[in-house]
Design a protein around this motif. Sequence first.
Motif, mmCIF file in Angstrom:
data_model
loop_
_atom_site.group_PDB
_atom_site.id
_atom_site.type_symbol
_atom_site.label_atom_id
_atom_site.label_comp_id
_atom_site.label_asym_id
_atom_site.label_seq_id
_atom_site.Cartn_x
_atom_site.Cartn_y
_atom_site.Cartn_z
ATOM 1 N N THR A 191 9.703 -23.671 -17.366
ATOM 2 C CA THR A 191 8.487 -23.739 -18.174
ATOM 3 C C THR A 191 7.650 -24.956 -17.806
ATOM 4 O O THR A 191 6.427 -24.871 -17.681
ATOM 5 C CB THR A 191 8.846 -23.771 -19.674
ATOM 6 O OG1 THR A 191 9.382 -22.508 -20.052
ATOM 7 C CG2 THR A 191 7.629 -24.068 -20.533
ATOM 8 N N LEU B 96 8.563 -20.660 -23.009
ATOM 9 C CA LEU B 96 10.005 -20.872 -22.885
ATOM 10 C C LEU B 96 10.783 -19.576 -23.092
ATOM 11 O O LEU B 96 11.785 -19.335 -22.409
ATOM 12 C CB LEU B 96 10.443 -21.928 -23.897
ATOM 13 C CG LEU B 96 11.881 -22.444 -23.794
ATOM 14 C CD1 LEU B 96 12.178 -22.987 -22.395
ATOM 15 C CD2 LEU B 96 12.131 -23.529 -24.846
ATOM 16 N N LYS B 97 10.335 -18.710 -23.991
ATOM 17 C CA LYS B 97 11.056 -17.455 -24.227
ATOM 18 C C LYS B 97 11.045 -16.585 -22.965
ATOM 19 O O LYS B 97 12.029 -15.905 -22.662
ATOM 20 C CB LYS B 97 10.445 -16.687 -25.397
ATOM 21 C CG LYS B 97 8.977 -16.295 -25.213
ATOM 22 C CD LYS B 97 8.405 -15.652 -26.461
ATOM 23 C CE LYS B 97 6.926 -15.309 -26.274
ATOM 24 N NZ LYS B 97 6.320 -14.750 -27.511
ATOM 25 N N ASN B 98 9.947 -16.610 -22.223
ATOM 26 C CA ASN B 98 9.866 -15.857 -20.975
ATOM 27 C C ASN B 98 10.686 -16.510 -19.877
ATOM 28 O O ASN B 98 11.269 -15.814 -19.037
ATOM 29 C CB ASN B 98 8.414 -15.714 -20.534
ATOM 30 C CG ASN B 98 7.559 -14.985 -21.548
ATOM 31 O OD1 ASN B 98 6.493 -15.460 -21.925
ATOM 32 N ND2 ASN B 98 8.009 -13.842 -22.033
ATOM 33 N N ARG C 227 13.937 -24.634 -19.420
ATOM 34 C CA ARG C 227 12.991 -25.711 -19.762
ATOM 35 C C ARG C 227 12.323 -26.255 -18.497
ATOM 36 O O ARG C 227 11.121 -26.528 -18.481
ATOM 37 C CB ARG C 227 13.701 -26.829 -20.524
ATOM 38 C CG ARG C 227 14.144 -26.420 -21.926
ATOM 39 C CD ARG C 227 14.642 -27.611 -22.714
ATOM 40 N NE ARG C 227 13.548 -28.526 -23.045
ATOM 41 C CZ ARG C 227 12.738 -28.388 -24.096
ATOM 42 N NH1 ARG C 227 12.879 -27.346 -24.911
ATOM 43 N NH2 ARG C 227 11.794 -29.257 -24.326
ATOM 44 N N ASP D 290 2.445 -17.188 -26.798
ATOM 45 C CA ASP D 290 2.537 -15.966 -26.000
ATOM 46 C C ASP D 290 2.172 -16.205 -24.543
ATOM 47 O O ASP D 290 2.740 -15.581 -23.641
ATOM 48 C CB ASP D 290 1.605 -14.889 -26.577
ATOM 49 C CG ASP D 290 1.983 -14.498 -27.994
ATOM 50 O OD1 ASP D 290 3.156 -14.168 -28.221
ATOM 51 O OD2 ASP D 290 1.093 -14.535 -28.867
ATOM 52 N N ARG E 36 13.440 -18.225 -20.379
ATOM 53 C CA ARG E 36 14.847 -17.897 -20.674
ATOM 54 C C ARG E 36 15.169 -16.490 -20.174
ATOM 55 O O ARG E 36 16.232 -16.258 -19.577
ATOM 56 C CB ARG E 36 15.090 -17.969 -22.181
ATOM 57 C CG ARG E 36 15.091 -19.364 -22.769
ATOM 58 C CD ARG E 36 15.568 -19.324 -24.212
ATOM 59 N NE ARG E 36 15.509 -20.628 -24.845
ATOM 60 C CZ ARG E 36 14.630 -20.976 -25.776
ATOM 61 N NH1 ARG E 36 13.729 -20.087 -26.204
ATOM 62 N NH2 ARG E 36 14.642 -22.173 -26.306
ATOM 63 N N ALA E 37 14.273 -15.560 -20.432
ATOM 64 C CA ALA E 37 14.508 -14.183 -20.000
ATOM 65 C C ALA E 37 14.621 -14.103 -18.484
ATOM 66 O O ALA E 37 15.441 -13.344 -17.954
ATOM 67 C CB ALA E 37 13.376 -13.284 -20.501
ATOM 68 N N GLU F 232 6.628 -23.578 -29.840
ATOM 69 C CA GLU F 232 7.130 -22.344 -30.450
ATOM 70 C C GLU F 232 5.977 -21.346 -30.647
ATOM 71 O O GLU F 232 4.831 -21.727 -30.840
ATOM 72 C CB GLU F 232 7.780 -22.649 -31.800
ATOM 73 C CG GLU F 232 9.069 -23.451 -31.693
ATOM 74 C CD GLU F 232 10.178 -22.674 -31.009
ATOM 75 O OE1 GLU F 232 10.223 -21.434 -31.153
ATOM 76 O OE2 GLU F 232 11.001 -23.315 -30.327
ATOM 77 N N ASN F 233 6.321 -20.070 -30.614
ATOM 78 C CA ASN F 233 5.386 -18.987 -30.926
ATOM 79 C C ASN F 233 4.178 -18.916 -29.998
ATOM 80 O O ASN F 233 3.099 -18.468 -30.395
ATOM 81 C CB ASN F 233 4.896 -19.110 -32.382
ATOM 82 C CG ASN F 233 6.028 -19.059 -33.383
ATOM 83 O OD1 ASN F 233 6.950 -18.251 -33.239
ATOM 84 N ND2 ASN F 233 5.990 -19.927 -34.373
ATOM 85 N N GLU G 13 19.641 -22.778 -20.452
ATOM 86 C CA GLU G 13 18.650 -23.478 -21.271
ATOM 87 C C GLU G 13 18.002 -24.613 -20.489
ATOM 88 O O GLU G 13 16.781 -24.801 -20.545
ATOM 89 C CB GLU G 13 19.306 -24.014 -22.551
ATOM 90 C CG GLU G 13 18.322 -24.581 -23.562
ATOM 91 C CD GLU G 13 17.321 -23.558 -24.078
ATOM 92 O OE1 GLU G 13 16.230 -23.963 -24.534
ATOM 93 O OE2 GLU G 13 17.635 -22.347 -24.045
#
Length: 477
Positions: A88, A95-97, A85, A318, A99-100, A315-316, A81
């Motif tokens: 990013t 952030l979701k990418n 961060r 793309d 993390r992946a 958040e959210n 995590e």
Amino acid sequence: MHQTHMIIDGEQLSISSHNAKTIYNPADQEAVAVVSSGTRQHARLALEAAKRAFAVWSETSSEKRAEILHSAAELVRERSETMARLLTQEQGKPLKNARAEILSSADILDYYAEEGRRNIGEWLATHRGRSIVIRQPVGVAALITPWNYPVDLLSWKVGPCLAAGCTFVAKPPSRAPVAATEFLRAVHEAGLPAGAVNVVHGPGEEVGAELVENPISRKIAFTGQTETGRWIMAHAADRIKRVSLELGGNSPFIVCADTDIEKAAAACAQRAFSNMGQICISVNRVYVAEEIAEEFGELLVRQAERLRIGNGLEENVDLGPMFSREQRSRTKEHVADALNKGAELLSGGREPEGEAFDKGYFFLPTVLGGADHSMRIMREETFGPVAPVMRFKTLDEAIRLANDSNYGLAAYIYTSDITTGIRAAERLEAGGVGVNINNVMDHQMPFGGWKESGIGRELGLYGLQSFLEIKHIRLGL
């Protein structure tokens, strides 16, 4: 503010004021980290430390290496995590990418922990004796990586390098070194001998040049621009060093008339716009059968306009910003050139409006119609979120156009006829071809390019072999 230190011979070097560099967030220009910047002398010291450590690590059993690599993977997951961060903030991706990407790098370490155990030799009975074939580590490696996937692409080199028994000096990207260095610090702290993992920051013309030219390094693993790859290949030749180069791409995406158009458009959009098109296997050129071209263009525009843009920490989101002003400027130049030569702007083509985007390097996902090979966007790697669409009449024409490039990293084709897909894949001049799938990467399979897209392969057994020398031992009986 985060501090990012170089690591040489097991020690973190302090950051002094005269060589410190600040990293800024491409979304809002806020300072993210202070990074130490090295010189040729730092690179030399790191190579010497790696050479000393090689004597120890190369003699370590494959079982022990596997144990340490698994421990490194767990440390990366524990710190994922924080790393995500930082990634990013320095690179811009959502952030979701991020993390992946971090979790994928841990998976790579686990994969090579086990692949290293399978580095077994061969025993052959011959007429007058016996022959033994063994594979041994090539020596000290220099690992030089780019900013678009600074952790994942580094793990592709670190995992097989250590599993093979090699030690290394890594040079993370100068403008996005923070998360990559945290990843390497976790690997170092997993129990490797001092000097096995070294990290030197600094400009390519100084630090990178020393890593390539110094006689200590025996293997150069590089991902980046084709021009730099040419330089590395030429200078590594002085000492006949082994090189693996993953360079530029200009990936074609062929859409046949018989395909599921909605699925093809969704796949094309994801591969063209993800990470703001800043992916070596991003879709750069779209060739669509003329009888479905208008409908496909409408669906592609709908996909592009559905994507949400913003600061990657929100958040959210793309898509985040592009990495730099230079990358955005190049993208705008390619779009302007295409429009001047007759392309039609179907969507995007500009920066988004609003105060939230004023300080960042944002650019709308862009779809162009009426593209042709007179346009720079069809001949050069844009590395931006643009999908130029060109019509074709026959599949032979589409394959000819797809192969009309100096690059050959990845190619894609969508068709409902598997025979068509397989035969087209065999004819396309690329190191990886996706048939009804928009990704050619698999941890267990080879990845690399044809033509000016590179030399050598990463991932899978092929990635491990690139860090090994083959030796034949002949026994007279």
